[in-house]
Design a protein around this motif. Structure first.
Motif, PDB file in Angstrom:
ATOM      1  N   SER A   1       4.039   5.751 -11.795  1.00 17.36           N
ATOM      2  CA  SER A   1       4.820   5.050 -10.916  1.00 17.36           C
ATOM      3  C   SER A   1       5.830   4.199 -11.395  1.00 17.36           C
ATOM      4  O   SER A   1       6.504   3.350 -10.775  1.00 17.36           O
ATOM      5  CB  SER A   1       3.919   3.947 -10.227  1.00 17.36           C
TER       6      SER A   1
ATOM      7  N   GLY B   1       0.337   5.276  -6.602  1.00 20.75           N
ATOM      8  CA  GLY B   1       0.127   4.102  -6.129  1.00 20.75           C
ATOM      9  C   GLY B   1       0.171   3.747  -4.538  1.00 20.75           C
ATOM     10  O   GLY B   1      -0.183   2.564  -4.063  1.00 20.75           O
TER      11      GLY B   1
ATOM     12  N   ASN C   1       3.842   1.162  -2.030  1.00 18.93           N
ATOM     13  CA  ASN C   1       4.437   1.039  -3.112  1.00 18.93           C
ATOM     14  C   ASN C   1       5.882   1.035  -2.902  1.00 18.93           C
ATOM     15  O   ASN C   1       6.579   1.481  -3.760  1.00 18.93           O
ATOM     16  CB  ASN C   1       4.008   2.231  -4.212  1.00 18.93           C
TER      17      ASN C   1
ATOM     18  N   GLU D   1      -0.745   4.536  -0.890  1.00 20.43           N
ATOM     19  CA  GLU D   1      -1.909   4.927   0.054  1.00 20.43           C
ATOM     20  C   GLU D   1      -1.297   5.544   1.001  1.00 20.43           C
ATOM     21  O   GLU D   1      -0.538   5.464   1.958  1.00 20.43           O
ATOM     22  CB  GLU D   1      -2.744   3.555   0.510  1.00 20.43           C
TER      23      GLU D   1
ATOM     24  N   ARG E   1       0.700  -1.194  -0.021  1.00 23.81           N
ATOM     25  CA  ARG E   1       0.174  -0.025   0.102  1.00 23.81           C
ATOM     26  C   ARG E   1       1.020   1.187  -0.081  1.00 23.81           C
ATOM     27  O   ARG E   1       0.551   2.291  -0.148  1.00 23.81           O
ATOM     28  CB  ARG E   1      -0.880  -0.152   0.951  1.00 23.81           C
TER      29      ARG E   1
END
Length: 404
Positions: free
Chosen positions: A330, A289, A208, A291, A206
Protein backbone atom coordinates in the motif's frame (compact mmCIF):
# COMPACT_ATOMS: atom_id res chain seq x y z
CA UNK A 1 -39.75 -21.07 -6.69
CA UNK A 2 -40.79 -17.82 -5.05
CA UNK A 3 -37.70 -16.27 -3.48
CA UNK A 4 -37.52 -13.22 -1.23
CA UNK A 5 -34.10 -11.56 -1.45
CA UNK A 6 -33.44 -9.00 1.29
CA UNK A 7 -30.80 -6.27 0.74
CA UNK A 8 -29.58 -3.64 3.24
CA UNK A 9 -30.61 -0.56 1.26
CA UNK A 10 -32.14 0.74 -1.95
CA UNK A 11 -29.02 2.90 -2.43
CA UNK A 12 -26.14 1.75 -4.68
CA UNK A 13 -23.56 -0.48 -3.04
CA UNK A 14 -21.88 -3.80 -3.71
CA UNK A 15 -24.40 -5.85 -1.71
CA UNK A 16 -27.40 -4.13 -3.28
CA UNK A 17 -25.96 -4.50 -6.78
CA UNK A 18 -25.42 -8.20 -6.11
CA UNK A 19 -28.98 -8.65 -4.79
CA UNK A 20 -30.63 -6.99 -7.80
CA UNK A 21 -28.48 -8.81 -10.35
CA UNK A 22 -29.16 -12.15 -8.66
CA UNK A 23 -32.91 -11.45 -8.62
CA UNK A 24 -32.88 -10.57 -12.31
CA UNK A 25 -30.93 -13.69 -13.22
CA UNK A 26 -33.26 -15.93 -11.19
CA UNK A 27 -36.29 -14.43 -12.92
CA UNK A 28 -34.66 -15.01 -16.31
CA UNK A 29 -34.32 -18.67 -15.30
CA UNK A 30 -38.09 -18.86 -14.69
CA UNK A 31 -38.33 -18.25 -10.96
CA UNK A 32 -40.03 -15.41 -9.10
CA UNK A 33 -37.37 -13.54 -7.17
CA UNK A 34 -38.49 -10.38 -5.34
CA UNK A 35 -35.77 -8.06 -4.04
CA UNK A 36 -36.64 -6.12 -0.88
CA UNK A 37 -34.78 -3.23 0.77
CA UNK A 38 -35.56 -0.52 3.36
CA UNK A 39 -36.27 2.79 1.62
CA UNK A 40 -36.18 5.86 3.90
CA UNK A 41 -36.13 8.25 0.92
CA UNK A 42 -39.21 6.97 -0.86
CA UNK A 43 -37.34 7.14 -4.17
CA UNK A 44 -37.12 3.40 -4.69
CA UNK A 45 -34.11 1.41 -5.87
CA UNK A 46 -31.05 3.08 -7.33
CA UNK A 47 -31.85 1.69 -10.79
CA UNK A 48 -34.70 0.13 -12.71
CA UNK A 49 -34.77 -3.62 -12.23
CA UNK A 50 -35.78 -6.50 -14.47
CA UNK A 51 -37.29 -8.32 -11.49
CA UNK A 52 -39.98 -7.46 -8.94
CA UNK A 53 -38.79 -5.14 -6.16
CA UNK A 54 -40.36 -3.97 -2.92
CA UNK A 55 -39.29 -0.78 -1.16
CA UNK A 56 -39.78 -1.53 2.54
CA UNK A 57 -41.17 1.45 4.47
CA UNK A 58 -38.44 2.99 6.64
CA UNK A 59 -37.84 6.24 8.47
CA UNK A 60 -34.59 8.23 8.26
CA UNK A 61 -32.27 7.58 11.20
CA UNK A 62 -29.59 10.10 12.17
CA UNK A 63 -27.98 8.41 15.13
CA UNK A 64 -25.35 5.82 16.03
CA UNK A 65 -24.63 2.81 13.87
CA UNK A 66 -26.35 0.58 16.44
CA UNK A 67 -29.48 2.75 16.38
CA UNK A 68 -29.47 2.69 12.58
CA UNK A 69 -29.11 -1.10 12.34
CA UNK A 70 -31.73 -1.66 15.03
CA UNK A 71 -34.19 0.60 13.22
CA UNK A 72 -33.67 -1.19 9.91
CA UNK A 73 -34.18 -4.60 11.54
CA UNK A 74 -37.43 -3.21 12.94
CA UNK A 75 -38.46 -1.97 9.48
CA UNK A 76 -38.10 -5.47 8.06
CA UNK A 77 -39.97 -7.04 10.99
CA UNK A 78 -42.85 -4.62 10.51
CA UNK A 79 -43.02 -5.44 6.79
CA UNK A 80 -43.02 -9.23 7.30
CA UNK A 81 -45.35 -9.18 10.30
CA UNK A 82 -48.11 -11.27 8.71
CA UNK A 83 -48.27 -14.72 7.08
CA UNK A 84 -49.40 -13.08 3.82
CA UNK A 85 -46.22 -10.99 3.61
CA UNK A 86 -44.19 -14.15 4.23
CA UNK A 87 -45.66 -16.09 1.29
CA UNK A 88 -42.33 -17.16 -0.22
CA UNK A 89 -40.67 -20.54 -0.65
CA UNK A 90 -37.20 -19.29 0.26
CA UNK A 91 -35.89 -16.28 2.19
CA UNK A 92 -32.40 -15.05 1.32
CA UNK A 93 -30.64 -12.45 3.50
CA UNK A 94 -27.81 -10.47 1.91
CA UNK A 95 -26.72 -8.61 5.07
CA UNK A 96 -26.74 -8.61 8.88
CA UNK A 97 -29.81 -6.36 8.97
CA UNK A 98 -31.98 -8.75 7.00
CA UNK A 99 -30.33 -11.77 8.62
CA UNK A 100 -31.42 -10.60 12.07
CA UNK A 101 -34.94 -9.84 10.87
CA UNK A 102 -35.25 -13.30 9.32
CA UNK A 103 -33.79 -14.93 12.45
CA UNK A 104 -36.56 -13.33 14.50
CA UNK A 105 -39.22 -14.29 11.96
CA UNK A 106 -37.93 -17.88 12.12
CA UNK A 107 -38.24 -17.85 15.89
CA UNK A 108 -41.76 -16.46 15.58
CA UNK A 109 -42.53 -19.34 13.19
CA UNK A 110 -43.62 -16.99 10.45
CA UNK A 111 -40.96 -18.55 8.21
CA UNK A 112 -39.21 -21.90 8.30
CA UNK A 113 -35.64 -20.56 8.05
CA UNK A 114 -33.39 -18.63 5.71
CA UNK A 115 -30.21 -18.67 3.66
CA UNK A 116 -27.59 -15.98 4.18
CA UNK A 117 -24.89 -14.65 1.87
CA UNK A 118 -21.96 -13.35 3.93
CA UNK A 119 -20.19 -10.75 1.80
CA UNK A 120 -17.71 -9.91 4.56
CA UNK A 121 -17.05 -10.26 8.29
CA UNK A 122 -16.65 -6.97 10.15
CA UNK A 123 -14.73 -6.17 13.32
CA UNK A 124 -16.93 -4.14 15.67
CA UNK A 125 -16.02 -2.26 18.84
CA UNK A 126 -19.74 -1.96 19.63
CA UNK A 127 -20.90 -5.13 21.40
CA UNK A 128 -24.46 -4.88 20.04
CA UNK A 129 -23.25 -4.66 16.43
CA UNK A 130 -21.03 -7.69 17.04
CA UNK A 131 -23.99 -9.65 18.48
CA UNK A 132 -26.15 -8.79 15.50
CA UNK A 133 -23.42 -9.90 13.09
CA UNK A 134 -23.01 -13.20 14.94
CA UNK A 135 -26.74 -13.89 15.06
CA UNK A 136 -27.26 -13.23 11.34
CA UNK A 137 -24.60 -15.87 10.63
CA UNK A 138 -25.20 -18.50 13.31
CA UNK A 139 -29.00 -18.60 12.92
CA UNK A 140 -28.95 -19.07 9.13
CA UNK A 141 -30.00 -22.43 7.76
CA UNK A 142 -27.39 -22.22 4.99
CA UNK A 143 -24.43 -19.88 4.49
CA UNK A 144 -23.14 -18.66 1.14
CA UNK A 145 -20.03 -16.64 0.24
CA UNK A 146 -18.93 -14.88 -2.91
CA UNK A 147 -15.32 -16.04 -2.51
CA UNK A 148 -13.35 -18.95 -1.09
CA UNK A 149 -11.41 -16.58 1.17
CA UNK A 150 -14.54 -15.44 3.03
CA UNK A 151 -15.77 -19.04 3.24
CA UNK A 152 -12.48 -19.93 4.94
CA UNK A 153 -12.85 -16.93 7.26
CA UNK A 154 -16.31 -18.15 8.27
CA UNK A 155 -14.93 -21.57 9.08
CA UNK A 156 -12.07 -20.09 11.08
CA UNK A 157 -14.22 -17.63 13.04
CA UNK A 158 -17.49 -19.53 13.47
CA UNK A 159 -16.65 -23.12 12.61
CA UNK A 160 -19.33 -22.86 9.92
CA UNK A 161 -19.31 -24.21 6.38
CA UNK A 162 -20.41 -22.02 3.46
CA UNK A 163 -21.07 -22.72 -0.21
CA UNK A 164 -19.11 -20.50 -2.61
CA UNK A 165 -21.52 -19.05 -5.17
CA UNK A 166 -19.29 -16.36 -6.68
CA UNK A 167 -20.52 -13.23 -8.40
CA UNK A 168 -21.06 -12.02 -11.93
CA UNK A 169 -21.08 -9.16 -14.40
CA UNK A 170 -23.75 -8.25 -16.96
CA UNK A 171 -22.01 -8.19 -20.32
CA UNK A 172 -25.00 -6.54 -21.98
CA UNK A 173 -24.55 -3.51 -19.72
CA UNK A 174 -20.82 -3.47 -19.02
CA UNK A 175 -18.96 -3.65 -22.35
CA UNK A 176 -16.21 -1.69 -24.13
CA UNK A 177 -18.35 -0.28 -26.96
CA UNK A 178 -18.90 3.48 -26.42
CA UNK A 179 -22.45 4.38 -25.40
CA UNK A 180 -24.57 7.30 -26.65
CA UNK A 181 -24.23 9.21 -23.38
CA UNK A 182 -20.47 8.73 -22.88
CA UNK A 183 -19.56 12.05 -24.52
CA UNK A 184 -22.06 13.97 -22.38
CA UNK A 185 -20.69 12.30 -19.24
CA UNK A 186 -17.13 13.27 -20.24
CA UNK A 187 -18.20 16.90 -20.67
CA UNK A 188 -20.16 16.94 -17.40
CA UNK A 189 -17.20 15.65 -15.42
CA UNK A 190 -14.71 17.82 -17.26
CA UNK A 191 -12.42 14.99 -18.33
CA UNK A 192 -9.46 16.13 -20.40
CA UNK A 193 -7.02 14.24 -22.59
CA UNK A 194 -5.95 12.20 -19.60
CA UNK A 195 -4.74 9.91 -18.38
CA UNK A 196 -7.72 9.48 -16.03
CA UNK A 197 -7.70 7.20 -12.99
CA UNK A 198 -10.79 6.03 -11.10
CA UNK A 199 -11.43 5.20 -7.45
CA UNK A 200 -14.87 3.87 -6.49
CA UNK A 201 -16.40 4.31 -3.03
CA UNK A 202 -15.91 7.95 -2.06
CA UNK A 203 -13.62 9.13 0.73
CA UNK A 204 -13.58 5.92 2.73
CA UNK A 205 -10.98 4.31 4.97
CA UNK A 206 -12.26 0.90 3.87
CA UNK A 207 -11.38 1.91 0.29
CA UNK A 208 -7.95 3.25 1.32
CA UNK A 209 -8.71 6.49 -0.54
CA UNK A 210 -5.87 8.34 1.18
CA UNK A 211 -3.28 6.00 -0.35
CA UNK A 212 -4.80 6.58 -3.80
CA UNK A 213 -4.63 10.36 -3.34
CA UNK A 214 -0.99 10.22 -2.25
CA UNK A 215 -0.10 7.92 -5.15
CA UNK A 216 -1.88 10.16 -7.63
CA UNK A 217 -0.07 13.21 -6.27
CA UNK A 218 3.24 11.48 -7.02
CA UNK A 219 2.19 10.61 -10.57
CA UNK A 220 0.65 14.05 -11.19
CA UNK A 221 4.01 15.73 -10.63
CA UNK A 222 5.38 13.94 -13.71
CA UNK A 223 2.09 13.81 -15.68
CA UNK A 224 0.38 17.19 -15.08
CA UNK A 225 -2.55 16.37 -17.39
CA UNK A 226 -3.54 13.35 -15.29
CA UNK A 227 -6.88 13.37 -13.47
CA UNK A 228 -8.30 11.32 -10.61
CA UNK A 229 -12.04 10.63 -10.39
CA UNK A 230 -13.29 9.68 -6.92
CA UNK A 231 -16.78 8.34 -7.49
CA UNK A 232 -19.54 7.33 -5.12
CA UNK A 233 -19.87 7.88 -1.40
CA UNK A 234 -18.87 5.93 1.68
CA UNK A 235 -21.41 3.13 2.25
CA UNK A 236 -20.80 2.76 5.99
CA UNK A 237 -19.84 5.00 8.92
CA UNK A 238 -16.23 6.11 8.51
CA UNK A 239 -13.62 6.93 11.17
CA UNK A 240 -14.06 10.46 12.43
CA UNK A 241 -12.11 12.92 10.33
CA UNK A 242 -11.10 10.53 7.53
CA UNK A 243 -12.66 12.64 4.79
CA UNK A 244 -11.04 15.74 6.29
CA UNK A 245 -7.67 13.96 6.14
CA UNK A 246 -8.23 13.22 2.45
CA UNK A 247 -9.05 16.85 1.69
CA UNK A 248 -6.04 17.97 3.73
CA UNK A 249 -3.81 15.71 1.62
CA UNK A 250 -5.29 17.18 -1.57
CA UNK A 251 -4.65 20.70 -0.34
CA UNK A 252 -1.14 19.85 0.79
CA UNK A 253 -0.32 18.47 -2.65
CA UNK A 254 -1.87 21.47 -4.42
CA UNK A 255 -4.48 19.30 -6.17
CA UNK A 256 -7.59 21.29 -7.03
CA UNK A 257 -10.97 19.58 -6.78
CA UNK A 258 -13.90 20.07 -9.16
CA UNK A 259 -15.14 19.51 -12.71
CA UNK A 260 -12.22 19.74 -15.11
CA UNK A 261 -9.73 19.90 -12.21
CA UNK A 262 -7.02 17.34 -11.41
CA UNK A 263 -9.34 15.65 -8.88
CA UNK A 264 -13.06 15.18 -9.58
CA UNK A 265 -15.38 14.04 -6.78
CA UNK A 266 -18.66 12.85 -8.29
CA UNK A 267 -20.59 11.80 -5.20
CA UNK A 268 -23.13 9.01 -5.84
CA UNK A 269 -23.19 8.07 -9.54
CA UNK A 270 -26.34 6.98 -11.34
CA UNK A 271 -26.00 3.28 -12.08
CA UNK A 272 -26.71 3.93 -15.74
CA UNK A 273 -23.59 6.11 -15.91
CA UNK A 274 -21.21 3.56 -14.43
CA UNK A 275 -20.46 1.62 -17.67
CA UNK A 276 -19.64 4.91 -19.41
CA UNK A 277 -17.48 6.03 -16.52
CA UNK A 278 -15.48 2.81 -16.64
CA UNK A 279 -15.01 3.27 -20.40
CA UNK A 280 -13.94 6.92 -20.10
CA UNK A 281 -11.18 6.35 -17.53
CA UNK A 282 -7.83 4.79 -18.30
CA UNK A 283 -7.42 2.69 -15.15
CA UNK A 284 -9.40 1.62 -12.08
CA UNK A 285 -7.30 1.71 -8.90
CA UNK A 286 -8.03 -0.46 -5.85
CA UNK A 287 -5.03 -0.37 -3.49
CA UNK A 288 -4.07 -2.94 -0.86
CA UNK A 289 -5.95 -2.30 2.35
CA UNK A 290 -9.13 -1.54 0.44
CA UNK A 291 -12.19 -3.62 1.23
CA UNK A 292 -14.14 -4.73 -1.81
CA UNK A 293 -16.16 -7.65 -3.12
CA UNK A 294 -14.27 -7.34 -6.40
CA UNK A 295 -17.42 -6.51 -8.37
CA UNK A 296 -16.22 -3.11 -9.61
CA UNK A 297 -12.98 -4.71 -10.83
CA UNK A 298 -15.02 -7.15 -12.92
CA UNK A 299 -17.23 -4.35 -14.26
CA UNK A 300 -14.26 -2.20 -15.24
CA UNK A 301 -12.55 -5.16 -16.89
CA UNK A 302 -15.73 -5.90 -18.86
CA UNK A 303 -15.68 -2.28 -20.08
CA UNK A 304 -12.10 -2.62 -21.32
CA UNK A 305 -10.40 -0.60 -18.57
CA UNK A 306 -7.28 -2.08 -16.97
CA UNK A 307 -7.47 -2.54 -13.20
CA UNK A 308 -4.89 -2.23 -10.44
CA UNK A 309 -5.89 -4.53 -7.58
CA UNK A 310 -4.40 -6.15 -4.46
CA UNK A 311 -2.68 -9.48 -5.01
CA UNK A 312 -5.13 -11.30 -2.74
CA UNK A 313 -8.64 -12.78 -2.77
CA UNK A 314 -11.25 -12.15 -3.98
CA UNK A 315 -9.41 -10.58 -6.94
CA UNK A 316 -7.13 -13.58 -7.42
CA UNK A 317 -10.25 -15.79 -7.55
CA UNK A 318 -12.01 -13.72 -10.21
CA UNK A 319 -9.11 -12.53 -12.40
CA UNK A 320 -6.31 -14.63 -13.95
CA UNK A 321 -2.70 -13.43 -13.54
CA UNK A 322 -2.56 -11.57 -16.84
CA UNK A 323 -5.89 -9.73 -16.45
CA UNK A 324 -4.79 -7.13 -13.89
CA UNK A 325 -1.86 -5.24 -12.43
CA UNK A 326 -1.27 -6.77 -9.01
CA UNK A 327 -0.12 -4.90 -5.91
CA UNK A 328 1.31 -6.36 -2.71
CA UNK A 329 2.08 -3.03 -1.01
CA UNK A 330 0.00 0.00 0.00
CA UNK A 331 3.06 2.27 -0.30
CA UNK A 332 1.88 5.26 -2.39
CA UNK A 333 5.11 5.13 -4.40
CA UNK A 334 4.39 1.51 -5.39
CA UNK A 335 0.80 2.37 -6.32
CA UNK A 336 2.00 5.37 -8.37
CA UNK A 337 4.43 3.10 -10.22
CA UNK A 338 1.59 0.70 -11.07
CA UNK A 339 -0.55 3.61 -12.27
CA UNK A 340 2.25 4.68 -14.60
CA UNK A 341 2.74 1.11 -15.82
CA UNK A 342 -0.97 0.79 -16.61
CA UNK A 343 -0.57 3.47 -19.30
CA UNK A 344 1.89 1.49 -21.45
CA UNK A 345 0.08 0.69 -24.72
CA UNK A 346 1.36 -2.89 -25.12
CA UNK A 347 0.58 -3.74 -21.49
CA UNK A 348 -2.91 -2.23 -21.80
CA UNK A 349 -3.63 -4.35 -24.89
CA UNK A 350 -2.58 -7.53 -23.07
CA UNK A 351 -4.68 -6.68 -20.02
CA UNK A 352 -7.75 -6.00 -22.17
CA UNK A 353 -7.42 -9.23 -24.15
CA UNK A 354 -6.91 -11.42 -21.09
CA UNK A 355 -9.65 -9.62 -19.19
CA UNK A 356 -12.18 -10.02 -21.99
CA UNK A 357 -11.62 -13.78 -22.05
CA UNK A 358 -12.09 -14.21 -18.29
CA UNK A 359 -15.21 -12.02 -18.14
CA UNK A 360 -17.09 -14.29 -20.54
CA UNK A 361 -17.28 -16.94 -17.80
CA UNK A 362 -18.35 -14.53 -15.05
CA UNK A 363 -22.11 -14.33 -15.73
CA UNK A 364 -25.00 -13.72 -13.36
CA UNK A 365 -26.86 -16.61 -14.98
CA UNK A 366 -24.12 -18.99 -13.83
CA UNK A 367 -24.14 -17.42 -10.36
CA UNK A 368 -27.94 -17.76 -10.10
CA UNK A 369 -27.82 -21.38 -11.26
CA UNK A 370 -25.44 -22.22 -8.40
CA UNK A 371 -28.12 -20.99 -5.95
CA UNK A 372 -30.90 -23.28 -7.18
CA UNK A 373 -29.96 -26.61 -5.50
CA UNK A 374 -29.29 -24.70 -2.27
CA UNK A 375 -32.72 -23.10 -2.41
CA UNK A 376 -34.39 -26.41 -3.27
CA UNK A 377 -32.83 -28.09 -0.24
CA UNK A 378 -34.22 -25.37 2.04
CA UNK A 379 -37.78 -25.33 0.68
CA UNK A 380 -40.25 -26.39 3.39
CA UNK A 381 -41.98 -29.73 3.00
CA UNK A 382 -45.77 -29.62 3.49
CA UNK A 383 -45.72 -32.48 5.97
CA UNK A 384 -43.11 -30.71 8.09
CA UNK A 385 -44.76 -27.29 8.18
CA UNK A 386 -44.60 -25.74 11.64
CA UNK A 387 -47.78 -24.33 13.18
CA UNK A 388 -47.91 -20.64 13.88
CA UNK A 389 -47.25 -19.76 17.50
CA UNK A 390 -50.38 -19.22 19.58
CA UNK A 391 -51.23 -18.39 23.16
CA UNK A 392 -48.35 -17.92 25.58
CA UNK A 393 -45.79 -18.91 22.94
CA UNK A 394 -46.98 -16.14 20.63
CA UNK A 395 -46.89 -13.65 23.50
CA UNK A 396 -43.26 -14.55 24.24
CA UNK A 397 -41.90 -14.37 20.71
CA UNK A 398 -43.85 -11.27 19.70
CA UNK A 399 -42.48 -9.36 22.67
CA UNK A 400 -38.91 -10.44 22.18
CA UNK A 401 -36.41 -7.62 22.86
CA UNK A 402 -34.99 -6.04 19.66
CA UNK A 403 -31.52 -7.52 20.15
CA UNK A 404 -32.78 -11.07 20.72
Amino acid sequence: MRIAILAPSTAPGGTGVHALALGEALCALGHEAVVHAPDPTGRGFFRDARCPVISVAAKPVCDSAAAFIGARIGDYLAHFSTPAACDFDVFHAQCSISGNALATLTRRRLIGGFVRTVHRIETFADAQLARWQDRAIVDAGQLLCVSRSWAAALTGTYGAQAEVIGTGVDGTVFHPTPGPSDAALRARLGLGRGPVFLSVGGFAARKNTLAIIEAFATLHRSVPAAQLVISGAASAPEPTGYEACCYAALEREGLQVGSGRPVICTGPVDQGDMPGLYRLVDTLVIPPGAESSGLCALEATACGSPVIVPARPPYTEYLPPGAALWLDSSDPAVIASAMQASLEPARRARLRNTGRDCIEAQTWAACATRHLPIYAALMPQPTLALPFATGAAAWNVLRMPPGA
